[in-house]
Design a protein around this motif. Structure first.
Motif, PDB file in Angstrom:
ATOM      1  N   GLU A  74      -1.785   8.486   5.379  1.00 37.89           N
ATOM      2  CA  GLU A  74      -1.504   9.983   5.262  1.00 37.89           C
ATOM      3  C   GLU A  74      -2.994  10.598   5.652  1.00 37.89           C
ATOM      4  O   GLU A  74      -3.720  10.916   5.041  1.00 37.89           O
ATOM      5  CB  GLU A  74      -1.091  10.317   3.927  1.00 37.89           C
ATOM      6  N   TYR A 129       8.342   4.155   0.085  1.00 41.83           N
ATOM      7  CA  TYR A 129       8.439   5.482   0.936  1.00 41.83           C
ATOM      8  C   TYR A 129       8.370   4.902   2.290  1.00 41.83           C
ATOM      9  O   TYR A 129       8.335   3.764   2.707  1.00 41.83           O
ATOM     10  CB  TYR A 129       7.394   6.455   0.793  1.00 41.83           C
ATOM     11  N   PHE A 139       2.112  11.660  -1.592  1.00 40.52           N
ATOM     12  CA  PHE A 139       2.078  10.159  -1.255  1.00 40.52           C
ATOM     13  C   PHE A 139       1.009   9.387  -1.768  1.00 40.52           C
ATOM     14  O   PHE A 139       1.019   8.344  -2.094  1.00 40.52           O
ATOM     15  CB  PHE A 139       1.831   9.964   0.274  1.00 40.52           C
ATOM     16  N   GLY A 145       8.462  10.493   5.313  1.00 39.60           N
ATOM     17  CA  GLY A 145       7.468  11.325   5.576  1.00 39.60           C
ATOM     18  C   GLY A 145       7.771  12.536   6.178  1.00 39.60           C
ATOM     19  O   GLY A 145       7.231  13.672   6.092  1.00 39.60           O
TER      20      GLY A 145
END
Length: 671
Positions: free
Chosen positions: A512, A595, A524, A642
């Motif tokens: 990120e 994720y 995140f 995301g």
């Protein structure tokens, strides 16, 4: 000592010139002593010394007033990038230096300049011109030294510039001297081309410096909030014409040659400038010289950590502020800020050296600061035992403490002892911290925490399949990662393992970057910490029987680039710090939180991916993900996307709301 480097090459004919360049046998590097630098100019005089940011070459003169405002804003937004490791004020003989030698923690940019002085019709030798430029910077301008770190003349000779050695801060780029090196080529390349030999020496020097300082010319970094190449021209970071039309026009070729290691490759210059061009170097120089009389800024105090803090009732959090001196010296233990609190039950301590002193009504400066110097101030707050929102005012900065959740079992009367590493500018665990899957954490000024769980990460992307550890340079790798780097034989292969506190590890996760919204980064950070912490439990080993917990490959675990990513993405490091120790739990257990990048409008279940017996499978029921509709699937589709997290953050949702959508029924708790 003079250094000659054997690089054998013969240059071809110059285009259209009809004659061949001379053989470039080797670049010669002359030390200050060899080229005749007068070190008496380094010593203090009765003249008032210039501040570090005033010490920049005179070609920089456009837009002074606006540039000062921009610099002040950069200092406010990115204070860590202006912090120096140390400052030397005397030489080895105890004589006071006119320009104190400050040292950057690391070098991040290599900045290319021209001296803006035409050499085409100059009868002086290159050596005479270098000495004259040194006299101009050190003597006439009163700086006390030359601003550039290196100079290169038209014959390809390299001259050592600024005194002080590795990492010394120069004076070559306004508001961008800390963390950079300045290399100046003799000439005015608005009006004349550099020689090919000059370019070859530049390429060789850039390659040498990149290796020496661990820089990768192929990648970009974030500098003062903007993406920059590692090798830049002066005008790429400051509003100026430097390094001139002809040199700027070949800089991309130079960058490619350095990145590929072909430093003997020639460049092709752009066509000449039109006849109507007017050289305004002297105008810029005059404006710049007038700017040297600008009044120094007033002292400032800015937060380095979040001002909105979550803490358990009776718990403690650590915060940091950056104090910058103005135009005068500030003495040690001066009172620099008043302190007020909404409740007298809020405990406040300030770290002064090895001591934690209780703060009453004012904040003290730990050491004497000279004009423009900065100091990081470390404080620890202890919330009252009753839940509620409390405030602490430190001068102009207000911190809000949201005391919520379970009361801390045994709140201590004073902070936990901590050690500090100047080289890393972060707090590190006290010696003897035990490795555990679950241990208490505390808020800190940078990323690591006291008793933060340790995690072992295999650096598989750094391995080359060698069977012997001697194939790896562990000393070099230790500069790229926090914690310890070891090598051991695993299944017949030399295996690199990085063991470090989990908070340090998270700061280097390259998933990120700072191009993403801050609340998405925070979400995140919590999910990534939860995922990693889940596998620290002996019952949930990702790599059972192996001497490591995770892997730096995103295909096998999580993408990890270490210190370089942390350094270049300061907002991500801040997101990790603001969520320090926080994980998602259900029924008192850490949730494994997958994720992924994007889906086509809905998330997938573990069963759809063939994941059997997935823990807390009910959390991961397929749910609508309208923010991603129309996008291709990228990843497994389970958990948080995301694309969805980014869109929700842009809608104004915070990390906690984003996490609750993708992981319903979970709680955010501390490790």
């Amino acid at each position: 000592m003079r250094r000659n480097f054997a690089i054998a090459l013969v240059l071809g004919s110059l285009a259209g010139a009809g004659w061949a360049e001379p053989v470039f046998a080797a670049p010669t590097v002359l030390t200050r002593e060899e080229w005749g630098a007068d070190d008496a100019l380094l010593l203090s005089t009765t003249e008032e010394p210039k501040s570090a940011e005033q010490q920049v070459p005179a070609d920089e003169g456009n837009g002074i007033a606006e540039r000062v405002k921009q610099c002040q804003e950069a200092q406010r937004l990115y204070p860590q990038e202006f912090k120096v490791e140390r400052t030397v004020r005397e030489n080895t003989k105890g004589e006071k230096l006119r320009w104190p030698q400050s040292y950057s923690y690391n070098v991040r940019l290599l900045v290319v300049h021209h001296t803006a002085m035409i050499i085409r019709d100059d009868p002086r030798s290159p050596l005479e011109r270098v000495r004259a430029l040194y006299q101009y910077h050190a003597g006439s301008l009163g700086w006390g030294d030359i601003g550039y770190h290196y100079l290169i003349d038209e014959d390809g000779t390299i001259y050592e510039g600024r005194a002080g050695g590795a990492n010394v801060v120069g004076g070559h780029a306004y508001c961008a001297n800390v963390g950079t090196l300045g290399i100046a080529l003799l000439g005015n390349f608005e009006l004349e081309e550099p020689s090919q030999i000059q370019i070859l020496s530049l390429q060789w020097l850039l390659k040498d410096l990149a290796v020496r300082y661990g820089l990768d010319p192929r990648r970009s970094i974030t500098f003062h909030g903007e993406s920059k190449e590692v090798i830049v021209g002066h005008r790429d970071i400051v509003h100026t014409a430097c390094p001139g039309y002809f040199l700027a026009g070949v800089l991309e070729q130079v960058r490619q040659h350095v990145a590929s290691g072909t430093v003997s490759a020639r460049v092709s210059f752009p066509p000449p400038i039109g006849k109507n061009y007017t050289d305004r170097t002297n105008d810029r120089r005059s404006t710049r010289l007038q700017s040297l009389n600008l009044r120094p800024a007033e002292p400032t105090l800015t937060p380095l950590t979040d001002t909105k803090l979550a803490v358990r009732p009776g718990g403690q959090v650590q915060v940091s502020l950056l104090f910058r001196a103005g135009g005068t010296v500030v003495q040690r233990r001066s009172r620099i800020a008043s302190v007020t609190r909404s409740s007298n039950r809020i405990g406040i301590w300030q770290q002064l050296g090895d001591e934690n002193l209780r703060v009453r009504q004012e904040l003290l400066l730990p050491r004497m600061l000279h004009e423009g110097e900065v100091e990081t101030l470390r404080l620890r707050f202890q919330a009252p035992t009753e839940p509620g929102v409390y405030s602490v005012d430190i001068g102009p900065v207000t911190f809000l403490l949201n005391a919520d959740g379970r009361r801390t079992r045994s709140p201590s009367g004073e902070p936990v002892s901590m050690t500090f590493s100047p080289s890393d500018n972060v707090n590190i665990p006290t010696p003897g911290a035990q490795r555990s899957a679950r241990s208490s954490t505390s808020f800190v000024s940078s990323v690591p925490s006291v008793a933060s769980p340790l995690i072992r990460i295999r650096l598989s992307t750094r391995e080359n399949g060698a069977t012997a550890c001697s194939a790896y340079d562990l000393v070099y790798l230790k500069r790229l990662y926090r914690g310890a780097i070891t090598c051991s034989a695993v299944e017949g292969k030399a295996t690199l393992i990085n063991e470090l506190p989990i908070e340090d590890y998270l700061a280097g996760l390259s998933e990120e970057p700072d191009t993403e919204p801050y609340e998405k980064q925070r979400a995140f950070a919590i999910a990534a910490r939860s995922y990693a912490a889940f596998y620290l439990d002996s019952e949930h080993r990702k790599f059972p029987g192996m001497p490591y917990d995770g892997d730096d490959s995103p295909a096998r675990f999580q993408a990890d680039e270490g210190i370089a990513f942390e350094r270049d993405n300061v907002r991500w490091a801040r997101a990790v710090r603001s969520t320090l120790g926080q994980v998602l739990t259900k029924d008192g257990q850490i949730v494994k939180t997958p994720y992924f990048s994007s889906d086509d409008g809905r998330t997938r279940t573990p069963a759809e991916n063939g994941w059997t017996n997935f823990p807390f499978e009910d959390i991961f029921a397929s749910k609508p993900d309208p923010w991603c509709k129309g996008l291709p699937m990228a990843g497994h589709g389970v958990g948080m996307s995301g694309c969805g997290a980014k869109a929700q953050a842009k809608e104004g949702k915070n990390a906690e709301q984003i996490l609750q959508y993708y992981y319903p029924g979970t709680k955010i708790e501390e490790l």
